[in-house]
Design an enzyme around this catalytic site. Structure first.
Site, PDB file in Angstrom:
ATOM      1  N   GLU A  14      56.724  39.684  40.009  1.00 33.75           N
ATOM      2  CA  GLU A  14      55.676  38.836  40.572  1.00 33.75           C
ATOM      3  C   GLU A  14      56.019  37.347  40.419  1.00 33.75           C
ATOM      4  OE1 GLU A  14      51.386  40.771  40.794  1.00 33.75           O
ATOM      5  OE2 GLU A  14      51.475  39.318  39.184  1.00 33.75           O
ATOM      6  N   LYS A  64      45.349  43.105  50.340  1.00 36.56           N
ATOM      7  CA  LYS A  64      43.897  43.000  50.111  1.00 36.56           C
ATOM      8  C   LYS A  64      43.176  42.670  51.417  1.00 36.56           C
ATOM      9  CE  LYS A  64      44.311  41.314  45.387  1.00 36.56           C
ATOM     10  NZ  LYS A  64      44.136  40.159  44.527  1.00 36.56           N
TER      11      LYS A  64
HETATM   12  O1  PA5 Z   1      49.689  38.517  37.018  1.00 43.04           O
HETATM   13  C1  PA5 Z   1      48.726  38.412  37.752  1.00 43.04           C
HETATM   14  O2  PA5 Z   1      48.161  37.308  37.949  1.00 43.04           O
HETATM   15  C2  PA5 Z   1      48.116  39.615  38.448  1.00 43.04           C
HETATM   16  O3  PA5 Z   1      48.890  40.752  38.235  1.00 43.04           O
HETATM   17  C3  PA5 Z   1      46.715  39.877  37.948  1.00 43.04           C
HETATM   18  O4  PA5 Z   1      46.735  40.038  36.573  1.00 43.04           O
HETATM   19  C4  PA5 Z   1      46.095  41.119  38.608  1.00 43.04           C
HETATM   20  O5  PA5 Z   1      46.092  40.981  40.003  1.00 43.04           O
HETATM   21  C5  PA5 Z   1      44.675  41.325  38.107  1.00 43.04           C
HETATM   22  O6  PA5 Z   1      43.903  40.198  38.354  1.00 43.04           O
HETATM   23  P1  PA5 Z   1      42.530  39.949  37.625  1.00 43.04           P
HETATM   24  O7  PA5 Z   1      42.791  39.769  36.183  1.00 43.04           O
HETATM   25  O8  PA5 Z   1      41.984  38.733  38.272  1.00 43.04           O
HETATM   26  O9  PA5 Z   1      41.666  41.166  37.890  1.00 43.04           O
END
Ligand code: PA5
EC number: 5.3.1.9
Length: 421
Positions: A275, A409
């Site tokens: 990511e 999404k």
């Molecule tokens: O690393 C990240 O920012 C993402 O993987 C989020 O942790 C994930 O999408 C979950 O988001 P949230 O904590 O807002 O539910």
């Protein structure tokens, strides 16, 4: 003691990549790169030491049979990786920990709800945005069950919300229902949040020594943030190694561990690097194998498939002492191993495999970890986070955003008919 070491074949580290990583480290430390408003994680190991929330939630939940931890991505994998690395999977503990909100399977949710019938359980729901669909759906089911079982007053003792300090649906809900809550700091993104309440609260409930975890992370922090020399800084050397491999055409990195306890550390690592780096049509693809298990499935591909991979091995030096038995009749032909430690045999398998993969044209580097305890896991995870910040800047991308995760999404909300989508 900061015990994490990194070793690579010297010829696999290109001087240009090393120079770029040294510059990237400076950018990280001077907070001048893209996404620098999300650098709160750099100091978490020391800033969280005085936070008492984890201990008080652990105390409040210790009488429960089960605790369901709801979250996805960075709000899930940090906790799961540390827990899996340290727990004994054959010992039943109280409270038993279960996961939810990390997918949308109805079969799983139905089985979980059936299991919870008449059990004394609590919920820790974690979402920084407070609006992520998967955990929100799970929370709706589980909160409804808890509310019907214990009523409005009862849920106050059994639900902990970890979310943004001020905004988001979950924050409003926590405030309206007067639920216990913790904060995901504004300047810490999900995949860098394991040393915040996101990781520490559920880990303390699960009985993990969070002080030792933070202690290890802090030692790594003090070590890797000072040294611009790859010989003494494992985070810098690792970032330089993986950028060198990428520049020489190796686009896939295999995280290889010889301990099943590290399966979820691999998942956490994949999210961290995937990511952080996979954007603007760039980025090393992070993959993982469990060895020696996968030598009997993926071993052929690694040895002789397309030569686009490099490998990062996690070598854990110590494990439980267990000597191979000597059999009266050597029917299975294993007496040549009698008296030798099983861990020694595992580590010889590791050495033999490294040698084979190198001779097959796969660059292999290794992290040496003294043993799997909270201290060293804290140090290892912090070292990876820091290496990831350096590596992504050296690659030329913002390590702290994730614009690509919005695409699915948008489609899903449109197909589900979400108002305004
Ligand atoms: O690393 C990240 O920012 C993402 O993987 C989020 O942790 C994930 O999408 C979950 O988001 P949230 O904590 O807002 O539910």
């Amino acid at each position: 003691m900061f015990g994490i070491r990194f070793e690579a074949q010297p010829e696999t580290i290109l001087s240009d990549a090393l120079k770029d990583c040294q510059t990237a480290m400076k950018t990280l430390e001077e907070r001048t790169g893209p996404g620098s408003e999300f650098l709160g994680w750099l100091d978490l190991p020391s800033s969280m030491k005085e936070d008492g929330l984890a201990a008080s939630v652990a105390d409040a939940m210790k009488g429960l049979d089960d605790v369901i931890v709801i979250g996805i991505g960075g709000s899930y994998l940090g906790f799961r990786s540390v827990l899996a690395a340290l727990e004994n999977p054959f010992r039943s503990t109280k409270p038993r920990i279960h996961f939810a909100g990390h997918h949308l399977s109805s079969g799983y949710m139905k089985q979980l709800l059936d299991y919870l019938e008449n059990r004394s359980f609590g919920i820790i729901v974690i979402s920084k945005s407070g609006t992520t669909t998967e955990p929100a759906v799970a929370f709706r089911f589980l909160f409804d069950r808890l509310h019907r079982q214990y009523g409005a007053e009862g849920v106050k003792k059994r639900v902990v919300v970890i979310t943004d300090e001020k905004k988001g649906t979950l924050r409003r809900l926590a405030d309206d229902l007067q639920l216990q809550s913790g904060v995901v700091p504004d300047d810490v993104g999900g995949r860098y949040s394991v040393f915040s309440a996101v990781g520490l609260v559920p880990l303390a409930v699960a009985g993990v020594d969070v002080k030792a975890l933070l202690g290890g992370a802090e030692q790594a922090m003090l070590h890797v943030r000072e040294k611009y020399n790859e010989a003494t800084n494992p985070a810098l050397a690792y970032a330089a190694y993986r950028n060198s491999c990428y520049r020489s055409g190796k686009k896939i990195e295999l995280f290889a561990s010889y301990r099943p306890e590290l399966q979820y550390v691999a998942e956490w690592w994949k999210q961290l690097f995937g990511e952080s780096e996979g954007k603007e049509n760039k980025g090393i693809y992070p993959a993982s194998v469990q060895l020696t298990t996968d030598l009997h499935s993926m071993g052929q591909w690694i040895q002789e498939g397309e030569r686009t991979i490099f490998e990062t091995v996690i070598d854990v030096e110590n494990d439980a002492s267990l000597k191979m038995l000597k059999a009266e009749s050597d029917g299975d032909g294993l007496n040549y191993l009698a008296g030798r430690e099983l861990n020694e045999i595992n580590r010889i398998a590791l050495r033999a495999t490294m040698e084979a993969h190198r001779s097959g044209g796969v660059p292999v580097a290794e992290f040496l970890v003294p043993e799997l305890n909270a201290h060293h896991i804290g140090a290892l995870l912090y070292t990876f986070e820091y290496a990831c910040g350096i590596s992504a800047y050296a690659l030329g991308v913002n390590p702290f955003d994730q614009p690509g995760v919005e695409a699915y999404k948008k489609n899903m909300f449109r197909m589900l008919g979400k108002p305004g989508a």
